[in-house]
Design a protein around this motif. Structure first.
Motif, PDB file in Angstrom:
ATOM      1  N   VAL A 166       0.852  -1.197   0.000  1.00  0.00           N
ATOM      2  CA  VAL A 166       0.000   0.000   0.000  1.00  0.00           C
ATOM      3  C   VAL A 166       0.888   1.247   0.000  1.00  0.00           C
ATOM      4  O   VAL A 166       2.115   1.152   0.052  1.00  0.00           O
ATOM      5  N   ASP A 167       0.262   2.415  -0.049  1.00  0.00           N
ATOM      6  CA  ASP A 167       1.022   3.673  -0.091  1.00  0.00           C
ATOM      7  C   ASP A 167       1.143   4.348   1.270  1.00  0.00           C
ATOM      8  O   ASP A 167       2.135   5.020   1.548  1.00  0.00           O
ATOM      9  N   ARG A 168       0.119   4.209   2.108  1.00  0.00           N
ATOM     10  CA  ARG A 168       0.125   4.805   3.441  1.00  0.00           C
ATOM     11  C   ARG A 168      -0.556   3.830   4.392  1.00  0.00           C
ATOM     12  O   ARG A 168      -1.390   3.027   3.968  1.00  0.00           O
ATOM     13  N   VAL A 169      -0.220   3.927   5.691  1.00  0.00           N
ATOM     14  CA  VAL A 169      -0.775   2.992   6.678  1.00  0.00           C
ATOM     15  C   VAL A 169      -1.284   3.751   7.896  1.00  0.00           C
ATOM     16  O   VAL A 169      -0.661   4.713   8.353  1.00  0.00           O
ATOM     17  N   VAL A 170      -2.434   3.317   8.417  1.00  0.00           N
ATOM     18  CA  VAL A 170      -2.997   3.802   9.681  1.00  0.00           C
ATOM     19  C   VAL A 170      -3.371   2.579  10.512  1.00  0.00           C
ATOM     20  O   VAL A 170      -3.791   1.555   9.962  1.00  0.00           O
ATOM     21  N   MET A 171      -3.208   2.664  11.840  1.00  0.00           N
ATOM     22  CA  MET A 171      -3.588   1.553  12.715  1.00  0.00           C
ATOM     23  C   MET A 171      -4.693   2.000  13.659  1.00  0.00           C
ATOM     24  O   MET A 171      -4.689   3.129  14.146  1.00  0.00           O
ATOM     25  N   ILE A 172      -5.641   1.098  13.919  1.00  0.00           N
ATOM     26  CA  ILE A 172      -6.715   1.403  14.860  1.00  0.00           C
ATOM     27  C   ILE A 172      -6.961   0.206  15.775  1.00  0.00           C
ATOM     28  O   ILE A 172      -6.989  -0.945  15.320  1.00  0.00           O
ATOM     29  N   TRP A 173      -7.114   0.487  17.065  1.00  0.00           N
ATOM     30  CA  TRP A 173      -7.408  -0.556  18.054  1.00  0.00           C
ATOM     31  C   TRP A 173      -8.915  -0.759  18.116  1.00  0.00           C
ATOM     32  O   TRP A 173      -9.665   0.125  18.532  1.00  0.00           O
ATOM     33  N   CYS A 174      -9.369  -1.936  17.698  1.00  0.00           N
ATOM     34  CA  CYS A 174     -10.769  -2.344  17.830  1.00  0.00           C
ATOM     35  C   CYS A 174     -10.865  -3.579  18.718  1.00  0.00           C
ATOM     36  O   CYS A 174     -11.832  -4.343  18.636  1.00  0.00           O
ATOM     37  N   GLY A 175      -9.849  -3.794  19.534  1.00  0.00           N
ATOM     38  CA  GLY A 175      -9.803  -4.962  20.401  1.00  0.00           C
ATOM     39  C   GLY A 175     -10.543  -4.740  21.708  1.00  0.00           C
ATOM     40  O   GLY A 175     -11.223  -3.730  21.915  1.00  0.00           O
ATOM     41  N   SER A 176     -10.381  -5.688  22.602  1.00  0.00           N
ATOM     42  CA  SER A 176     -11.128  -5.699  23.862  1.00  0.00           C
ATOM     43  C   SER A 176     -10.591  -4.692  24.865  1.00  0.00           C
ATOM     44  O   SER A 176      -9.480  -4.168  24.728  1.00  0.00           O
TER      45      SER A 176
END
Length: 446
Positions: A166-176
């Motif tokens: 991919v060209d750019r990356v974002v991370m998101i916490w959708c965990g417990s």
């Protein structure tokens, strides 16, 4: 310059265009994440509308009311195109996104079946997991390492591998929701945190390992749970140093969403509140996790905070000094993801006469959370491409989406939903060089 739209910058901050693919790395491919991923694909195929998403359906007024200029937000600022979003993620179970979505039972079978080939192709990477921090789950698809630094480096390797596609990356916490933790010396600096990773410091939970890996790799991070994650000095330091914006924490979905609507109304009309009792029943994995007292403590702190900041009892002692505020969450498996949030609010008005309000919100938690998660990754990506935003670390303008908005140290968070929305839209106007809107409006009557 109009008095209703004033104070804006004259030039845009030269936001870089959203070229190519936006890679979204989701921690926890459970009900919220699979509802978001399936929903995005359904929208792309024309099967549904992205209802609830400000980035996809929201407009923004520019100039005076009489100008009649209100473009879509996605046409005003250079957001990533929804067709350019690519998903991957980690989970403590081996189920692919199709299997996880079917298990969550948020979306109907017909919708999931239409998307089956796409959803089946998204398989989780092994996750960082320690049952000490989430007592009610038993992870079977987990990373192994000699210490927490080793695990962080494995996550960094996952990021690097995905980044090649991919060209750019974002991370998101959708965990417990993890157990309640408070900042300690290990969170004070990046150096102390890295030493703590090497020494398996108990104050470092899995969510912090993901955040460290993301920020070290220059990847923006959104915290969708009430965990202690990026709201510590070490993470803020990393965020600024590597130009990786952060925001948190805890998606503002059902009951707290309603509180941040109703409480500002009471305060605006100077109606007193003597008690606010809130209880919830839900039967999804989130409910199971929150059945553990230590995880509930983390959620309780997040849900209790909004009223005190909105009401400002130190300024209005006669109205709000002695509020009895209670929050309860009960695990009730038959309800599944269809949470019920029930509130009893005891208010008083003129001459102290008492009144009551009852709110029974039968909501679908993941349906409310999915567009929030989408908007957060879209806006964090925008922030990283915006010179004025990417260097400041905390993106307070995204408080609109969060129960416990993260702010700079010493700055109280704004919880009023409508003030939050004004902050968000004025930030977008500001970075694009448009005039800020103050709603004064006197010029219409000159």
């Amino acid at each position: 310059m109009s008095t209703e739209a004033q104070g804006g910058s004259k030039t845009a901050s030269k936001v870089a265009p959203a070229k190519g693919k936006l890679g979204v790395m989701v921690v926890g491919l459970g009900a919220v994440a699979t509802t978001m991923i399936a929903g995005v694909e359904a929208v792309r195929r024309g099967l549904a509308k992205p209802i609830g998403s400000l980035t996809q359906m929201g407009t923004i007024r520019l100039g005076k009311r009489t100008d009649n200029k209100s473009p879509l937000i996605k046409d005003f600022v250079p957001l990533a195109d929804i067709n350019d979003v690519v998903f991957t993620g980690w989970d403590i179970f081996e189920d692919n996104v199709y299997e996880s979505a079917a298990h969550a039972k948020v979306l109907d079978k017909e919708t999931i079946e239409q998307l089956k080939p796409y959803l089946e192709a998204i398989k989780p990477l092994p996750a960082v997991f320690d049952q000490y921090y989430v007592k009610r789950l038993h992870g079977t698809h987990v990373k192994k390492g000699k210490n927490k630094m080793d695990l962080a480096n494995q996550v960094r390797e996952d990021i690097r591998n995905f980044r090649k596609t991919v060209d750019r990356v974002v991370m998101i916490w959708c965990g417990s929701t993890e157990i309640f933790l408070e900042p300690t010396a290990v969170h004070a600096t990046v150096e102390a945190f890295e030493t703590g990773l090497e020494n398996d410091d108990i104050g470092i939970a899995p969510s912090q390992i993901y955040a460290y890996a993301a920020l070290t790799e220059g990847v923006p991070f959104a915290n969708g749970a009430p965990n202690l994650t990026v709201d510590v000095p070490a993470m803020i330091e990393l965020s600024k140093a590597n130009k990786a914006p952060i925001c948190g924490k805890d998606f503002k979905t059902g009951q707290t969403f309603m509180k941040t609507v109703l409480a500002p109304a009471f305060k605006a009309r100077l109606l007193g509140v003597s008690g606010w009792y809130s209880t919830n029943i839900l039967g999804n994995r989130d409910g199971e996790v929150l059945d553990d007292p230590e995880s509930f403590k983390t959620k309780e702190e997040s849900k209790l905070g909004s009223l005190e900041y909105i009401f400002q009892p130190e300024l209005y002692p006669d109205l709000y000094k002695n509020i009895f505020h209670k929050v309860r969450i009960n695990y009730y498996p038959p309800r599944g993801d269809n949470k019920e949030g029930w509130d009893n609010i005891d208010i008083f008005g003129w001459l102290g006469y008492p009144m009551q309000i009852k709110v029974d919100f039968l909501c679908r938690d993941s349906i409310l959370a999915a567009p929030i998660a989408l908007d957060l990754v879209m806006f964090l990506d925008l922030a990283q491409r915006t010179p004025e935003l990417r260097n400041i670390g905390i993106q307070e303008w995204l408080s609109f989406y969060l129960k416990s908005p993260q702010t700079r140290e010493g700055l109280y968070p704004e919880h009023d939903l409508f003030i939050q929305l004004m902050k968000l839209k004025n930030t977008l106007r500001h970075i694009q060089g448009a005039e800020l809107i103050t709603h004064l409006g006197l010029e219409y009557y000159d």
